[in-house]
Write a protein that holds these residues in place. Sequence first.
Motif, mmCIF file in Angstrom:
data_model
loop_
_atom_site.group_PDB
_atom_site.id
_atom_site.type_symbol
_atom_site.label_atom_id
_atom_site.label_comp_id
_atom_site.label_asym_id
_atom_site.label_seq_id
_atom_site.Cartn_x
_atom_site.Cartn_y
_atom_site.Cartn_z
ATOM 1 N N GLU A 1 -25.306 -10.255 17.641
ATOM 2 C CA GLU A 1 -26.391 -10.849 16.854
ATOM 3 C C GLU A 1 -25.909 -11.049 15.416
ATOM 4 O O GLU A 1 -26.220 -12.062 14.787
ATOM 5 N N LYS A 2 -25.151 -10.089 14.885
ATOM 6 C CA LYS A 2 -24.574 -10.248 13.542
ATOM 7 C C LYS A 2 -23.567 -11.384 13.518
ATOM 8 O O LYS A 2 -23.532 -12.183 12.567
ATOM 9 N N VAL A 3 -22.720 -11.456 14.542
ATOM 10 C CA VAL A 3 -21.709 -12.512 14.614
ATOM 11 C C VAL A 3 -22.384 -13.883 14.640
ATOM 12 O O VAL A 3 -21.969 -14.794 13.920
ATOM 13 N N ARG A 4 -23.396 -14.023 15.467
ATOM 14 C CA ARG A 4 -24.086 -15.310 15.595
ATOM 15 C C ARG A 4 -24.688 -15.769 14.271
ATOM 16 O O ARG A 4 -24.759 -16.964 13.985
ATOM 17 N N ALA A 5 -25.136 -14.820 13.442
ATOM 18 C CA ALA A 5 -25.776 -15.146 12.161
ATOM 19 C C ALA A 5 -24.778 -15.242 11.016
ATOM 20 O O ALA A 5 -25.124 -15.712 9.933
ATOM 21 N N ASP B 1 -10.407 -11.009 10.469
ATOM 22 C CA ASP B 1 -10.750 -10.010 9.448
ATOM 23 C C ASP B 1 -12.266 -9.820 9.359
ATOM 24 O O ASP B 1 -12.748 -8.683 9.267
ATOM 25 N N GLN B 2 -13.011 -10.904 9.378
ATOM 26 C CA GLN B 2 -14.467 -10.830 9.306
ATOM 27 C C GLN B 2 -15.040 -10.185 10.561
ATOM 28 O O GLN B 2 -15.958 -9.363 10.489
ATOM 29 N N TRP B 3 -14.504 -10.546 11.732
ATOM 30 C CA TRP B 3 -14.955 -9.966 12.991
ATOM 31 C C TRP B 3 -14.766 -8.448 12.953
ATOM 32 O O TRP B 3 -15.671 -7.701 13.291
ATOM 33 N N LEU B 4 -13.602 -8.020 12.496
ATOM 34 C CA LEU B 4 -13.311 -6.590 12.448
ATOM 35 C C LEU B 4 -14.193 -5.881 11.420
ATOM 36 O O LEU B 4 -14.658 -4.763 11.663
ATOM 37 N N ALA B 5 -14.471 -6.515 10.290
ATOM 38 C CA ALA B 5 -15.355 -5.909 9.283
ATOM 39 C C ALA B 5 -16.756 -5.706 9.865
ATOM 40 O O ALA B 5 -17.367 -4.639 9.676
ATOM 41 N N LEU B 6 -17.278 -6.696 10.586
ATOM 42 C CA LEU B 6 -18.593 -6.557 11.210
ATOM 43 C C LEU B 6 -18.573 -5.501 12.319
ATOM 44 O O LEU B 6 -19.535 -4.755 12.497
ATOM 45 N N GLN C 1 -13.188 1.362 16.862
ATOM 46 C CA GLN C 1 -12.506 0.580 15.828
ATOM 47 C C GLN C 1 -11.009 0.497 16.105
ATOM 48 O O GLN C 1 -10.392 -0.550 15.915
ATOM 49 N N GLY C 2 -10.419 1.595 16.567
ATOM 50 C CA GLY C 2 -8.995 1.573 16.909
ATOM 51 C C GLY C 2 -8.707 0.596 18.036
ATOM 52 O O GLY C 2 -7.729 -0.162 17.978
ATOM 53 N N HIS C 3 -9.551 0.607 19.056
ATOM 54 C CA HIS C 3 -9.390 -0.362 20.151
ATOM 55 C C HIS C 3 -9.490 -1.780 19.617
ATOM 56 O O HIS C 3 -8.684 -2.644 19.962
ATOM 57 N N ALA C 4 -10.493 -2.038 18.780
ATOM 58 C CA ALA C 4 -10.710 -3.384 18.241
ATOM 59 C C ALA C 4 -9.534 -3.840 17.386
ATOM 60 O O ALA C 4 -9.131 -5.000 17.449
ATOM 61 N N GLU C 5 -8.978 -2.939 16.598
ATOM 62 C CA GLU C 5 -7.825 -3.304 15.766
ATOM 63 C C GLU C 5 -6.633 -3.703 16.626
ATOM 64 O O GLU C 5 -5.958 -4.702 16.355
ATOM 65 N N ARG C 6 -6.354 -2.930 17.685
ATOM 66 C CA ARG C 6 -5.232 -3.249 18.573
ATOM 67 C C ARG C 6 -5.475 -4.561 19.319
ATOM 68 O O ARG C 6 -4.571 -5.394 19.448
ATOM 69 N N ILE C 7 -6.685 -4.754 19.799
ATOM 70 C CA ILE C 7 -7.017 -5.984 20.515
ATOM 71 C C ILE C 7 -6.914 -7.187 19.577
ATOM 72 O O ILE C 7 -6.344 -8.221 19.928
#
Length: 136
Positions: free
Chosen positions: A22-26, A81-86, A104-110
């Motif tokens: 929902e945050k990404v969409r907005a 960068d924005q995706w990871l910040a959100l 967050q660690g998973h998201a950074e590696r992905i």
Amino acid sequence: MTTDFLSLDESGLAQLVDAFYEKVRADAMLGPVFNQAVDDWPEHKRLLTSFWASITLEARSYRGNPMAKHRGLPIRAEHFDQWLALWRETTDALFAPEHAQLLQGHAERIGRSLRYGVGIEPETRGLGLPVIGGAS
């Protein structure tokens, strides 16, 4: 600050995916990319919940190819960068610190893998991979 954190289970991950996207969409930067690429948000969120359950809980329920889905999209390094910040903001708000850090660690590696795979990391330029939104 809330102490009612989500459980790190499939239900908690579904709530995370829902809140996060929902945050990404907005989002002014990410919304246009995602909203153009995704036709069925409820189905996309189900797929992403399956993805995160497979990564985090070793559920092995996800069947898909994230790299192929991201190739050809109009994405640049600042989108990641924005995706990871959100993602950090959302996981910090919804999960206990140790679970937020794990996610967050998973998201950074992905994210790092996807950046290389779609050719937007400077180190990939010599590998003949396409550079999206930059000079070759």
